[in-house]
Scaffold this motif. Structure first.
Motif, PDB file in Angstrom:
ATOM      1  N   ALA A   1       0.859  -1.180   0.000  1.00 25.06           N
ATOM      2  CA  ALA A   1       0.000   0.000   0.000  1.00 25.06           C
ATOM      3  C   ALA A   1       0.894   1.228   0.000  1.00 25.06           C
ATOM      4  N   ASP A   2       0.612   2.178  -0.891  1.00 21.06           N
ATOM      5  CA  ASP A   2       1.510   3.311  -1.103  1.00 21.06           C
ATOM      6  C   ASP A   2       1.239   4.415  -0.081  1.00 21.06           C
ATOM      7  N   GLY A   3       1.580   4.116   1.171  1.00 18.27           N
ATOM      8  CA  GLY A   3       1.351   5.051   2.265  1.00 18.27           C
ATOM      9  C   GLY A   3       1.293   4.272   3.569  1.00 18.27           C
ATOM     10  N   THR A   4       0.657   4.855   4.564  1.00 17.29           N
ATOM     11  CA  THR A   4       0.563   4.224   5.878  1.00 17.29           C
ATOM     12  C   THR A   4      -0.896   3.928   6.208  1.00 17.29           C
TER      13      THR A   4
ATOM     14  N   CYS B   1      -8.200  -6.591   3.837  1.00 20.82           N
ATOM     15  CA  CYS B   1      -9.041  -6.111   2.728  1.00 20.82           C
ATOM     16  C   CYS B   1      -8.206  -5.422   1.659  1.00 20.82           C
ATOM     17  N   VAL B   2      -7.158  -4.695   2.054  1.00 17.41           N
ATOM     18  CA  VAL B   2      -6.281  -4.058   1.069  1.00 17.41           C
ATOM     19  C   VAL B   2      -5.515  -5.112   0.278  1.00 17.41           C
ATOM     20  N   LEU B   3      -5.032  -6.169   0.939  1.00 16.25           N
ATOM     21  CA  LEU B   3      -4.364  -7.242   0.202  1.00 16.25           C
ATOM     22  C   LEU B   3      -5.345  -7.941  -0.740  1.00 16.25           C
ATOM     23  N   THR B   4      -6.595  -8.124  -0.300  1.00 16.98           N
ATOM     24  CA  THR B   4      -7.616  -8.711  -1.174  1.00 16.98           C
ATOM     25  C   THR B   4      -7.794  -7.847  -2.417  1.00 16.98           C
TER      26      THR B   4
ATOM     27  N   ARG C   1       1.239  -6.769   7.452  1.00 18.29           N
ATOM     28  CA  ARG C   1       0.869  -5.384   7.188  1.00 18.29           C
ATOM     29  C   ARG C   1       0.905  -5.166   5.675  1.00 18.29           C
ATOM     30  N   ALA C   2      -0.189  -4.648   5.128  1.00 15.72           N
ATOM     31  CA  ALA C   2      -0.254  -4.412   3.691  1.00 15.72           C
ATOM     32  C   ALA C   2       0.489  -3.152   3.284  1.00 15.72           C
ATOM     33  N   ASP C   3       0.907  -2.320   4.254  1.00 11.94           N
ATOM     34  CA  ASP C   3       1.690  -1.132   3.906  1.00 11.94           C
ATOM     35  C   ASP C   3       3.195  -1.393   4.042  1.00 11.94           C
ATOM     36  N   GLU C   4       3.574  -2.655   4.170  1.00 15.74           N
ATOM     37  CA  GLU C   4       4.970  -3.069   4.098  1.00 15.74           C
ATOM     38  C   GLU C   4       5.128  -3.992   2.898  1.00 15.74           C
TER      39      GLU C   4
END
Length: 308
Positions: free
Chosen positions: A205-208, A218-221, A261-264
Motif C-alpha cells: 500500500a503506497d502510504g501508511t 481487505c487491502v491485500l484482497t 501489514r499491507a503497507d509493508e
C-alpha cells in the motif's frame, strides 16, 4: 454523502481537470475511504467506485468491499482465514453497489458469512468468507523465492507511463498500490514470445495504514486481483492493450495464513498451471519481506485472444 462518495467526486474532478492523479498517501486514503462502506440496515451495506474506473468495476474493489461488509458482522477477535468468490456480472462503476450479508453460522471457533453484491436488482458478485478464532497448531511454510529487493526496481506506474497510448486508463489511473516488477514487465516480455517464467512483483500500500488488521486483509484482497492473470498471458506472449486480449476474472479464492501489514513490502509470486477452453488458471503466493508466507490465491479468468 459518505466519505467514499466524497472521494469518488474528488477523483472525478481531477479526471475532468486533465491532471494526472497523484500517488502516495492521498491516493491510498481514497482506497481506504472506498472500503469504508455505508451501513444501510443491519446486514446491508453500500459502496461506490472511483470515477477513473474502466468500463466495469475492478474485481479487487468489489472483493475488498464485500469482505468489509462480511467483517462488520463478525466479532473483532475472529480474523478471516479464507474467502471464495464468483464474479457473476460486470459491475457498473457509475452505480452504487449494495452488499447483502447472510449470517450463515456463528460457531465456537469459526464464523461463516455469505455476501451478495447487487446492482439494479441483479447479483454481480458473490462471496463466502470464513473467520477463525486464532489458536496454536502445526507450523510450516514454503520458502520465498530469491529475488531482488523492491528498492532496486522501478515503480510500475513509471514503466506504464511510457506506453500510455496503448495502456490507456490503466497507465494514468490513481495507484494506491505501489507495484514493482521483478525482471522485465510483461509488455516487454511479450516481445520475446511465449514464456513459462513466473510473474513476480513486489507490492505494498503506497502510504501508511492504521493498525486495523482487517483493513490490511481487505487491502491485500484488493491488490490480489492485480497482475495475477498476467501469469497466464506471459505463457502466450500477449498483454493487455498491446494485443487484442479480452479478459475478466471468473472466480477468486484467498487463504490467509499469518498476520501481516499491507503497507509493508510483500512479494506476489504467480504462475499459471493450465489454460484451456478460453479459461486460464492462475495461482499466487504472498510473502512478507522477511520471507514469511502470508497468503495464497487461486483465480480462474476468461481470456480470449481475438483475431485481426
Amino acid at each position: 454523502m459518505t466519505e467514499a462518495a466524497r472521494q469518488a467526486a474528488l477523483d472525478l474532478a481531477e479526471l475532468r481537470s486533465g491532471e494526472r492523479a497523484a500517488q502516495g498517501q492521498p491516493v491510498l486514503d481514497r482506497l481506504v475511504a472506498l472500503l469504508d462502506l455505508e451501513r444501510i440496515e443491519e446486514n446491508i451495506f453500500r459502496g461506490v467506485s472511483p470515477a477513473q474506473s474502466p468500463v466495469r468495476v475492478f474485481g479487487g474493489q468489489v472483493a475488498g468491499q464485500a469482505l468489509v461488509a462480511a467483517g462488520r458482522t463478525v466479532a473483532p477477535e475472529r480474523g478471516v482465514h479464507s474467502l471464495h468468490a464468483y464474479f457473476i456480472r460486470p459491475g457498473d462503476p457509475s452505480v452504487p453497489i449494495v452488499y447483502e450479508v447472510d449470517r450463515i453460522r456463528d460457531g465456537r471457533s469459526f464464523t461463516t458469512r455469505r455476501v451478495v453484491a447487487v446492482q439494479r436488482g441483479k447479483a454481480i458478485f458473490a462471496l463466502s468468507a470464513s473467520f477463525h478464532q486464532r489458536e496454536p497448531g502445526l507450523e510450516h511454510a514454503e520458502p520465498m523465492p530469491e529475488v531482488p529487493g523492491p528498492e532496486e526496481l522501478p515503480q510500475r506506474s513509471q514503466l506504464m507511463a511510457e506506453h500510455a497510448d496503448k495502456l490507456g486508463v490503466y497507465a494514468t489511473a490513481p495507484r494506491p498500490i505501489d507495484i514493482r516488477y521483478v525482471g522485465e514487465p510483461p509488455w516487454v516480455r511479450r516481445e520475446h514470445g511465449p514464456s513459462a517464467a513466473r510473474s513476480q512483483v513486489w507490492m505494498r500500500a503506497d502510504g501508511t495504514l492504521s493498525d486495523d488488521e482487517r483493513l490490511h486483509v481487505c487491502v491485500l484482497t484488493y491488490a490480489s486481483d492485480m497482475t495475477l492473470l498476467d501469469s497466464i498471458l506471459v505463457r502466450h506472449g500477449a498483454y493487455w492493450g498491446f494485443d487484442k486480449v479480452v479478459g475478466a476474472s471468473l472466480d477468486h479464492a484467498l487463504w490467509f495464513h499469518r498476520p501481516f501489514r499491507a503497507d509493508e513490502w510483500f512479494l506476489y509470486d504467480c504462475a499459471s498451471p493450465s489454460a484451456s477452453g478460453a479459461r486460464g488458471l492462475a495461482t499466487g503466493r504472498f510473502f512478507a519481506r522477511d520471507g514469511t508466507l502470508i497468503a495464497t490465491v487461486v483465480q480462474e479468468g476468461l481470456l480470449r485472444i481475438l483475431e485481426d
